[in-house]
Write a protein that holds these residues in place. Structure first.
Motif, mmCIF file in Angstrom:
data_model
loop_
_atom_site.group_PDB
_atom_site.id
_atom_site.type_symbol
_atom_site.label_atom_id
_atom_site.label_comp_id
_atom_site.label_asym_id
_atom_site.label_seq_id
_atom_site.Cartn_x
_atom_site.Cartn_y
_atom_site.Cartn_z
ATOM 1 N N PRO A 171 0.817 -1.225 0.000
ATOM 2 C CA PRO A 171 0.000 0.000 0.000
ATOM 3 C C PRO A 171 0.850 1.275 0.000
ATOM 4 O O PRO A 171 0.506 2.261 -0.663
ATOM 5 C CB PRO A 171 -0.825 -0.125 1.282
ATOM 6 N N VAL A 172 1.951 1.236 0.763
ATOM 7 C CA VAL A 172 2.824 2.408 0.792
ATOM 8 C C VAL A 172 3.415 2.667 -0.588
ATOM 9 O O VAL A 172 3.496 3.812 -1.069
ATOM 10 C CB VAL A 172 3.939 2.208 1.839
ATOM 11 N N SER A 173 3.822 1.625 -1.291
ATOM 12 C CA SER A 173 4.419 1.779 -2.612
ATOM 13 C C SER A 173 3.418 2.360 -3.611
ATOM 14 O O SER A 173 3.735 3.260 -4.383
ATOM 15 C CB SER A 173 4.933 0.423 -3.096
ATOM 16 N N VAL A 174 2.190 1.848 -3.585
ATOM 17 C CA VAL A 174 1.175 2.326 -4.536
ATOM 18 C C VAL A 174 0.816 3.784 -4.253
ATOM 19 O O VAL A 174 0.757 4.624 -5.162
ATOM 20 C CB VAL A 174 -0.071 1.430 -4.473
ATOM 21 N N ALA A 193 3.548 10.977 -5.923
ATOM 22 C CA ALA A 193 4.686 11.507 -6.676
ATOM 23 C C ALA A 193 4.270 11.920 -8.086
ATOM 24 O O ALA A 193 4.697 12.965 -8.598
ATOM 25 C CB ALA A 193 5.809 10.470 -6.725
ATOM 26 N N ALA A 194 3.449 11.085 -8.719
ATOM 27 C CA ALA A 194 2.985 11.437 -10.059
ATOM 28 C C ALA A 194 2.105 12.683 -10.029
ATOM 29 O O ALA A 194 2.181 13.541 -10.915
ATOM 30 C CB ALA A 194 2.230 10.266 -10.680
ATOM 31 N N TRP A 195 1.280 12.817 -8.994
ATOM 32 C CA TRP A 195 0.414 13.991 -8.900
ATOM 33 C C TRP A 195 1.224 15.267 -8.648
ATOM 34 O O TRP A 195 0.935 16.315 -9.229
ATOM 35 C CB TRP A 195 -0.601 13.783 -7.782
ATOM 36 N N ALA A 198 -0.643 4.045 -11.198
ATOM 37 C CA ALA A 198 -0.832 3.978 -9.737
ATOM 38 C C ALA A 198 -2.307 4.047 -9.377
ATOM 39 O O ALA A 198 -2.776 3.352 -8.462
ATOM 40 C CB ALA A 198 -0.058 5.110 -9.065
ATOM 41 N N LEU A 199 -3.070 4.884 -10.103
ATOM 42 C CA LEU A 199 -4.504 4.980 -9.826
ATOM 43 C C LEU A 199 -5.211 3.665 -10.167
ATOM 44 O O LEU A 199 -6.103 3.218 -9.426
ATOM 45 C CB LEU A 199 -5.101 6.132 -10.641
ATOM 46 N N PHE A 200 -4.815 3.053 -11.266
ATOM 47 C CA PHE A 200 -5.412 1.766 -11.647
ATOM 48 C C PHE A 200 -5.079 0.686 -10.610
ATOM 49 O O PHE A 200 -5.937 -0.148 -10.272
ATOM 50 C CB PHE A 200 -4.893 1.350 -13.021
ATOM 51 N N ALA A 201 -3.845 0.691 -10.096
ATOM 52 C CA ALA A 201 -3.465 -0.301 -9.089
ATOM 53 C C ALA A 201 -4.259 -0.112 -7.800
ATOM 54 O O ALA A 201 -4.740 -1.085 -7.193
ATOM 55 C CB ALA A 201 -1.966 -0.210 -8.808
ATOM 56 N N SER A 202 -4.408 1.146 -7.376
ATOM 57 C CA SER A 202 -5.150 1.408 -6.140
ATOM 58 C C SER A 202 -6.634 1.110 -6.317
ATOM 59 O O SER A 202 -7.269 0.465 -5.470
ATOM 60 C CB SER A 202 -4.946 2.861 -5.720
ATOM 61 N N LEU A 203 -7.198 1.582 -7.416
ATOM 62 C CA LEU A 203 -8.625 1.357 -7.658
ATOM 63 C C LEU A 203 -8.922 -0.124 -7.890
ATOM 64 O O LEU A 203 -9.939 -0.658 -7.417
ATOM 65 C CB LEU A 203 -9.063 2.182 -8.872
ATOM 66 N N PRO A 241 6.707 -4.218 -7.311
ATOM 67 C CA PRO A 241 7.833 -3.449 -6.754
ATOM 68 C C PRO A 241 8.790 -2.945 -7.818
ATOM 69 O O PRO A 241 9.245 -1.796 -7.759
ATOM 70 C CB PRO A 241 8.504 -4.448 -5.798
ATOM 71 N N ALA A 242 9.121 -3.786 -8.799
ATOM 72 C CA ALA A 242 10.032 -3.340 -9.847
ATOM 73 C C ALA A 242 9.402 -2.218 -10.675
ATOM 74 O O ALA A 242 10.061 -1.228 -11.037
ATOM 75 C CB ALA A 242 10.410 -4.520 -10.754
ATOM 76 N N LEU A 243 8.112 -2.341 -10.969
ATOM 77 C CA LEU A 243 7.422 -1.309 -11.748
ATOM 78 C C LEU A 243 7.337 0.004 -10.972
ATOM 79 O O LEU A 243 7.566 1.087 -11.524
ATOM 80 C CB LEU A 243 6.022 -1.805 -12.117
ATOM 81 N N ALA A 244 7.032 -0.079 -9.670
ATOM 82 C CA ALA A 244 6.939 1.123 -8.853
ATOM 83 C C ALA A 244 8.305 1.796 -8.699
ATOM 84 O O ALA A 244 8.413 3.036 -8.698
ATOM 85 C CB ALA A 244 6.353 0.793 -7.489
ATOM 86 N N PHE A 245 9.353 0.974 -8.560
ATOM 87 C CA PHE A 245 10.708 1.547 -8.453
ATOM 88 C C PHE A 245 11.089 2.283 -9.734
ATOM 89 O O PHE A 245 11.666 3.373 -9.687
ATOM 90 C CB PHE A 245 11.712 0.438 -8.145
ATOM 91 N N LEU A 246 10.768 1.698 -10.883
ATOM 92 C CA LEU A 246 11.076 2.352 -12.153
ATOM 93 C C LEU A 246 10.300 3.662 -12.297
ATOM 94 O O LEU A 246 10.865 4.692 -12.699
ATOM 95 C CB LEU A 246 10.738 1.405 -13.317
#
Length: 217
Positions: free
Chosen positions: A43-46, A52-54, A73-78, A105-110
């Motif tokens: 949850p913290v990563s998402v 950050a994007a906002w 990130a919005l799609f992952a959270s929703l 995790p790899a996608l969020a890090f990128l």
């Protein structure tokens, strides 16, 4: 200066919504095989990627990379919130969802790295703003100016009597001119206006009007 903390309905609503979203992401990650502290880190990563994007979009509205990671990130959270609403059996999570959760995790890090290290749009300096606000005017002319028009010199016009001067009859003016010419011929000097007035025996306004038309001194 001491600031008192007052309850804000918007802030309370944001905290409640964030806590619910955090719990749903945790439950989905745990159901996908991420146990212990790993389930709490998802949850913290998402949410951090979404924030950050906002923040990036606030300074660069036309940044396509920021829009891309914001949508991801919005799609992952929703998607996690919808998946835990009873539409998905958390006891039997499909394999494709486990793959997505494991690869997140790899996608969020990128995404976070690209958002941090992408060059921001430079803010216009004060000098650039002044140059844009005031256009430069070309002061050097390449064409030669046209020559000024030559105005012919006109002969001087005799002084006209004042508007309130009496009207001099033409016969009287001719008689006065003859007297003045005779005086000039005999003496060689113009006839004074006072002498002409005495010679004609006219009132002062009429004599001044005749003298003005004859240009007597």
């Amino acid at each position: 200066m001491n600031r008192t903390i007052r309850p804000d309905a918007v802030l309370v609503q944001a905290v409640i919504a964030g806590a619910l979203s955090f719990a749903h992401l945790h439950d989905l990650a745990e159901a996908a095989g991420q146990t212990g502290w790993k389930a709490w880190a998802y949850p913290v990563s998402v949410d951090l990627l979404l924030v950050a994007a906002w923040r990036r979009l606030r300074t660069a509205r036309r940044d396509r990379s920021a829009w891309t990671w914001f949508v991801i990130a919005l799609f992952a959270s929703l998607g996690a919130n919808i998946a835990t609403a009873g539409l998905l059996d958390l006891d039997h999570v499909p394999a494709w969802l486990c793959i997505l959760v494991a690869g997140w995790p790899a996608l969020a890090f990128l995404g976070g790295t690209l958002l941090v290290h992408s060059p921001a749009e430079p803010a216009p300096s004060a000098q650039a703003v002044d140059e844009l606000a005031v256009p430069e005017v070309e002061m050097h002319r390449t064409d030669e100016p046209a020559p000024a028009a030559i105005v012919p010199e006109l002969p001087p016009t005799p002084p006209q009597p004042a508007p309130d001067a009496p009207v001099v009859p033409a016969a009287l003016l001719d008689h006065a001119r003859k007297i003045a010419d005779a005086h000039r011929a005999s003496t060689g000097t113009p006839m004074p206006a006072g002498a002409l007035s005495t010679r004609l025996g006219l009132p002062a306004p009429m004599a001044d009007a005749i003298a003005a038309q004859l240009q007597l001194v």
